[in-house]
Design a protein around this motif. Structure first.
Motif, PDB file in Angstrom:
ATOM      1  N   VAL A 240       0.825  -1.205   0.000  1.00 13.14           N
ATOM      2  CA  VAL A 240       0.000   0.000   0.000  1.00 13.14           C
ATOM      3  C   VAL A 240       0.862   1.259   0.000  1.00 13.14           C
ATOM      4  O   VAL A 240       0.371   2.354   0.281  1.00 13.14           O
ATOM      5  N   VAL A 241       2.146   1.142  -0.314  1.00 18.82           N
ATOM      6  CA  VAL A 241       2.992   2.335  -0.387  1.00 18.82           C
ATOM      7  C   VAL A 241       2.631   3.179  -1.604  1.00 18.82           C
ATOM      8  O   VAL A 241       2.928   4.370  -1.651  1.00 18.82           O
ATOM      9  N   THR A 242       2.006   2.553  -2.614  1.00 15.18           N
ATOM     10  CA  THR A 242       1.406   3.303  -3.709  1.00 15.18           C
ATOM     11  C   THR A 242      -0.081   2.985  -3.720  1.00 15.18           C
ATOM     12  O   THR A 242      -0.482   1.851  -3.442  1.00 15.18           O
ATOM     13  N   PHE A 243      -0.890   3.981  -4.035  1.00 11.63           N
ATOM     14  CA  PHE A 243      -2.333   3.766  -4.082  1.00 11.63           C
ATOM     15  C   PHE A 243      -2.780   3.275  -5.455  1.00 11.63           C
ATOM     16  O   PHE A 243      -3.968   3.042  -5.662  1.00 11.63           O
ATOM     17  N   ASP A 244      -1.874   3.142  -6.398  1.00 12.40           N
ATOM     18  CA  ASP A 244      -2.236   2.544  -7.683  1.00 12.40           C
ATOM     19  C   ASP A 244      -2.697   1.115  -7.465  1.00 12.40           C
ATOM     20  O   ASP A 244      -2.093   0.359  -6.686  1.00 12.40           O
TER      21      ASP A 244
ATOM     22  N   SER B 139       2.145   6.916   2.455  1.00 15.64           N
ATOM     23  CA  SER B 139       0.997   6.210   3.024  1.00 15.64           C
ATOM     24  C   SER B 139       1.138   6.138   4.542  1.00 15.64           C
ATOM     25  O   SER B 139       2.239   5.962   5.069  1.00 15.64           O
ATOM     26  N   ASP B 140       0.016   6.270   5.260  1.00 12.92           N
ATOM     27  CA  ASP B 140       0.083   6.216   6.726  1.00 12.92           C
ATOM     28  C   ASP B 140       0.107   4.785   7.253  1.00 12.92           C
ATOM     29  O   ASP B 140       0.142   4.567   8.463  1.00 12.92           O
ATOM     30  N   LYS B 141       0.125   3.818   6.354  1.00 17.48           N
ATOM     31  CA  LYS B 141       0.242   2.412   6.749  1.00 17.48           C
ATOM     32  C   LYS B 141       1.205   1.705   5.808  1.00 17.48           C
ATOM     33  O   LYS B 141       1.163   1.902   4.596  1.00 17.48           O
ATOM     34  N   GLY B 142       2.104   0.909   6.348  1.00 16.06           N
ATOM     35  CA  GLY B 142       2.996   0.094   5.522  1.00 16.06           C
ATOM     36  C   GLY B 142       4.158   0.823   4.901  1.00 16.06           C
ATOM     37  O   GLY B 142       4.873   0.248   4.082  1.00 16.06           O
ATOM     38  N   ALA B 143       4.372   2.094   5.255  1.00 15.81           N
ATOM     39  CA  ALA B 143       5.465   2.854   4.652  1.00 15.81           C
ATOM     40  C   ALA B 143       6.351   3.483   5.718  1.00 15.81           C
ATOM     41  O   ALA B 143       6.886   4.568   5.535  1.00 15.81           O
ATOM     42  N   GLU B 144       6.528   2.778   6.827  1.00 16.17           N
ATOM     43  CA  GLU B 144       7.316   3.311   7.928  1.00 16.17           C
ATOM     44  C   GLU B 144       8.768   3.576   7.521  1.00 16.17           C
ATOM     45  O   GLU B 144       9.374   4.547   7.957  1.00 16.17           O
ATOM     46  N   GLY B 145       9.319   2.703   6.681  1.00 12.29           N
ATOM     47  CA  GLY B 145      10.693   2.890   6.228  1.00 12.29           C
ATOM     48  C   GLY B 145      10.854   4.156   5.409  1.00 12.29           C
ATOM     49  O   GLY B 145      11.830   4.896   5.574  1.00 12.29           O
TER      50      GLY B 145
ATOM     51  N   TRP C 117      -9.074   1.122   4.410  1.00 12.90           N
ATOM     52  CA  TRP C 117      -8.904   2.550   4.185  1.00 12.90           C
ATOM     53  C   TRP C 117      -7.488   2.977   4.527  1.00 12.90           C
ATOM     54  O   TRP C 117      -6.881   2.480   5.470  1.00 12.90           O
ATOM     55  N   LEU C 118      -6.997   3.932   3.748  1.00 15.30           N
ATOM     56  CA  LEU C 118      -5.627   4.417   3.922  1.00 15.30           C
ATOM     57  C   LEU C 118      -5.612   5.939   3.931  1.00 15.30           C
ATOM     58  O   LEU C 118      -6.413   6.596   3.257  1.00 15.30           O
ATOM     59  N   GLY C 119      -4.671   6.489   4.684  1.00 13.18           N
ATOM     60  CA  GLY C 119      -4.478   7.929   4.698  1.00 13.18           C
ATOM     61  C   GLY C 119      -3.110   8.290   4.141  1.00 13.18           C
ATOM     62  O   GLY C 119      -2.325   7.418   3.763  1.00 13.18           O
ATOM     63  N   THR C 120      -2.825   9.574   4.102  1.00 16.81           N
ATOM     64  CA  THR C 120      -1.543  10.039   3.578  1.00 16.81           C
ATOM     65  C   THR C 120      -0.894  11.013   4.560  1.00 16.81           C
ATOM     66  O   THR C 120      -1.571  11.757   5.271  1.00 16.81           O
ATOM     67  N   ILE C 121       0.438  10.972   4.569  1.00 17.48           N
ATOM     68  CA  ILE C 121       1.244  11.885   5.372  1.00 17.48           C
ATOM     69  C   ILE C 121       2.036  12.767   4.405  1.00 17.48           C
ATOM     70  O   ILE C 121       2.688  12.243   3.489  1.00 17.48           O
TER      71      ILE C 121
END
Length: 209
Positions: free
Chosen positions: A53-57, A149-155, A181-185
């Motif tokens: 989920v690092v890309t919303f595509d 992405s606010d999930k799965g992109a901690e790195g 659902w996903l959010g963005t930072i």
């Protein structure tokens, strides 16, 4: 290795056993992307499309889509970098694209960095982001934005913060992928441009600053 061969080696004294081949050092060269790199870039990106989920595509990009993007960024003169192994394989890429089509945003860009699955955890992301920031400053750009992405992109979040990106906002539940659902930072970094602003302005069809 066959079982009998394994047993034979075990019976040998330790100093006579064949030494394992040393692991090859991880090496690469960072350069501007070329048309021949597009297929490797497409494969790297599509891995994240279908597995993260690092890309919303949600749909895999075609070679044609990537070629059009490559030519568009090339026309604008924006940095598009690749890290290439000694074999010529693309290990990862980093690029910036216009933050908006409106001319007033012409000094602000959004960055993207993706690594091949086998090239993660080896410092390549840091090297690509450092090179990308330097290339943006050489172009006279002023601000660089990362949307994470606010999930799965901690790195990715930690990487940008390490380079001085500061969180400037969040949006919740704006994306829906893989049934959640996903959010963005939003993170932003001010650059130290090394080029006269007016040159860049003309590339975007605007006037001098």
């Amino acid at each position: 290795m066959l079982e009998e061969e394994y047993q034979r080696r075990r019976r040998l004294p330790r100093h006579l056993r064949p030494k394992p081949e040393p692991e090859r050092p991880f090496s690469y060269t960072i350069r501007s992307a070329e048309p021949e790199d597009i297929e490797d870039i497409r494969e790297i990106y599509n891995y994240y499309v279908t597995n993260s989920v690092v890309t919303f595509d949600e749909k895999r990009w075609t070679h044609r889509q990537w070629r059009e993007k490559f030519l568009h960024l090339q026309k604008l003169g924006l940095p598009f970098l690749v890290a290439v192994a000694p074999t010529g394989q693309v290990l990862g890429y980093a690029l910036v694209a216009p933050w908006s089509g409106k001319s007033s945003y012409r000094y602000t860009v959004e960055n993207s960095i993706y690594l091949g699955h086998a090239a993660t955890g080896k410092g390549l992301g840091r090297a690509l982001l450092a090179a990308l920031i330097e290339a943006c400053e050489e172009k006279g750009l002023r601000e660089i934005v990362a949307v994470v992405s606010d999930k799965g992109a901690e790195g990715s979040l930690a990487l940008h913060e390490r380079f001085g990106f500061e969180e400037v906002g969040r949006m919740g539940r704006v994306g829906f992928k893989f049934g959640r659902w996903l959010g963005t930072i939003y993170l932003q970094k001010s650059l130290a441009p090394r080029k006269r602003p007016g040159v860049l302005a003309r590339m975007f069809g605007g006037g001098d600053a």
